[in-house]
Enzyme design. Structure first.
Site, PDB file in Angstrom:
ATOM      1  N   ALA A  65       0.850  -1.185   0.000  1.00 43.51           N
ATOM      2  CA  ALA A  65       0.000   0.000   0.000  1.00 43.51           C
ATOM      3  C   ALA A  65       0.892   1.244   0.000  1.00 43.51           C
ATOM      4  O   ALA A  65       2.092   1.166   0.258  1.00 43.51           O
ATOM      5  CB  ALA A  65      -0.919  -0.009   1.216  1.00 43.51           C
ATOM      6  N   GLY A 110       0.104  -5.094   0.784  1.00 41.81           N
ATOM      7  CA  GLY A 110      -1.022  -5.056  -0.138  1.00 41.81           C
ATOM      8  C   GLY A 110      -0.754  -5.782  -1.441  1.00 41.81           C
ATOM      9  O   GLY A 110      -1.676  -6.294  -2.072  1.00 41.81           O
ATOM     10  N   GLU A 113      -1.401  -9.333  -0.754  1.00 36.84           N
ATOM     11  CA  GLU A 113      -2.848  -9.508  -0.649  1.00 36.84           C
ATOM     12  C   GLU A 113      -3.525  -9.469  -2.014  1.00 36.84           C
ATOM     13  O   GLU A 113      -4.504 -10.188  -2.251  1.00 36.84           O
ATOM     14  CB  GLU A 113      -3.413  -8.441   0.285  1.00 36.84           C
ATOM     15  CG  GLU A 113      -2.987  -8.688   1.733  1.00 36.84           C
ATOM     16  CD  GLU A 113      -3.170  -7.487   2.641  1.00 36.84           C
ATOM     17  OE1 GLU A 113      -3.774  -7.640   3.712  1.00 36.84           O
ATOM     18  OE2 GLU A 113      -2.691  -6.389   2.276  1.00 36.84           O
ATOM     19  N   GLU A 133       3.646  -5.394   7.820  1.00 37.61           N
ATOM     20  CA  GLU A 133       2.766  -4.446   8.504  1.00 37.61           C
ATOM     21  C   GLU A 133       3.036  -4.288  10.000  1.00 37.61           C
ATOM     22  O   GLU A 133       3.007  -3.165  10.526  1.00 37.61           O
ATOM     23  CB  GLU A 133       1.291  -4.840   8.290  1.00 37.61           C
ATOM     24  CG  GLU A 133       0.749  -4.485   6.927  1.00 37.61           C
ATOM     25  CD  GLU A 133       0.966  -5.566   5.887  1.00 37.61           C
ATOM     26  OE1 GLU A 133       0.396  -5.481   4.790  1.00 37.61           O
ATOM     27  OE2 GLU A 133       1.746  -6.516   6.174  1.00 37.61           O
TER      28      GLU A 133
END
Length: 259
Positions: A65, A110, A113, A133
């Site tokens: 992200a 991300g 993911e 994270e």
């Protein structure tokens, strides 16, 4: 629409490319919005039978992200951002078409993911995967805790997430995070080979198989078996079933029409 996500269609394959190489393809709000729009195009396309998702450039699939954007978010803004990202990734996971991630570099946070939201994953020997994270004071927020645990088991998923360590290609293969480990130069050609192997089969049957697997995995076994039986029975009403079985009996190649 900006050009942070590209869609190209060729010979039944839809190529989705996260196109932000200057930021290692990090998932900003704009990228997520563009991806959402592209997925809507894919979902309604009669041309696309299989989707390949990859990242622009040679370094990164998606590095994660956009931390610079996230750093300024309030809890409410973060909730909205995560919700939108999860809705987008779920849209990818639930596409009627099978999806393949061609992981061409970093797939962190991300990016991991996003890859987990596809049906099948390929990577080369130089890829690096992981969830960084907890080292940033947060947790995977785009369904990483849930999809990874379902893929490799809760204990292994906890180890990867709790330690925030990166996983290299061979370990990713052994854990079952990626399906195939290929040479750097042949990543896309191998993804295309897999896509074409899928495309030669009856599309309604492939789509129904994906649906039954995705839904059935969260049902009690008896309910999942009933779901499979009902799906199979419906396929007996299709022209493709008649063509497929007829071609088998007549020892010829089937010509499917998605009908």
């Amino acid at each position: 629409m900006n050009n942070t996500v590209l869609l190209e269609v060729k010979e039944g394959i839809g190529y989705i490319t996260i196109n932000r190489p200057e930021a290692l393809n990090a998932l900003s709000s704009q990228v997520l919005a563009d991806l959402n729009h592209v997925l809507d195009q894919v979902a309604t396309s009669e041309e696309i039978g299989v989707v390949i998702v990859t990242g622009a450039g040679e370094k990164s699939f998606v590095a994660g992200a956009d931390i610079k954007e996230m750093d300024k978010m309030t809890p409410t803004q973060a909730f909205e951002y995560m919700t939108y990202a999860n809705d987008t990734f779920t849209k990818l996971a639930n596409l009627r078409q099978p999806s393949i991630a061609a992981i061409n570099g970093y797939a962190l946070g991300g990016g991991m993911e996003l890859a987990l939201s596809t049906d099948i994953r390929l990577g080369h020997e130089k890829i690096l995967l992981g969830f960084p994270e907890v080292g940033l004071g947060i947790i995977p927020g785009f369904a990483g805790t849930q999809r990874m645990a379902r893929l490799i088991g809760t204990s292994k998923a906890k180890e990867l997430i709790f330690t925030a360590r990166n996983v290299k290609a061979q370990e990713a293969l052994e854990l079952g995070i990626i399906n195939h480990l290929v040479d750097v130069d042949s990543l896309m050609s191998e993804a295309e080979k897999l896509a074409k192997a899928i495309l030669k089969n009856a599309p309604l049957a492939v789509e129904k198989a994906k649906h039954v697997i995705n839904i059935g995995i969260d049902l009690p076994l008896s309910h999942a078996i009933r779901l499979e039986t009902e799906a199979e029975s419906l396929l007996f009403s299709t022209e493709d079933k008649i063509e497929g079985m007829g071609a088998f009996v007549e020892k010829r190649k089937a010509v499917f029409k998605r009908k």
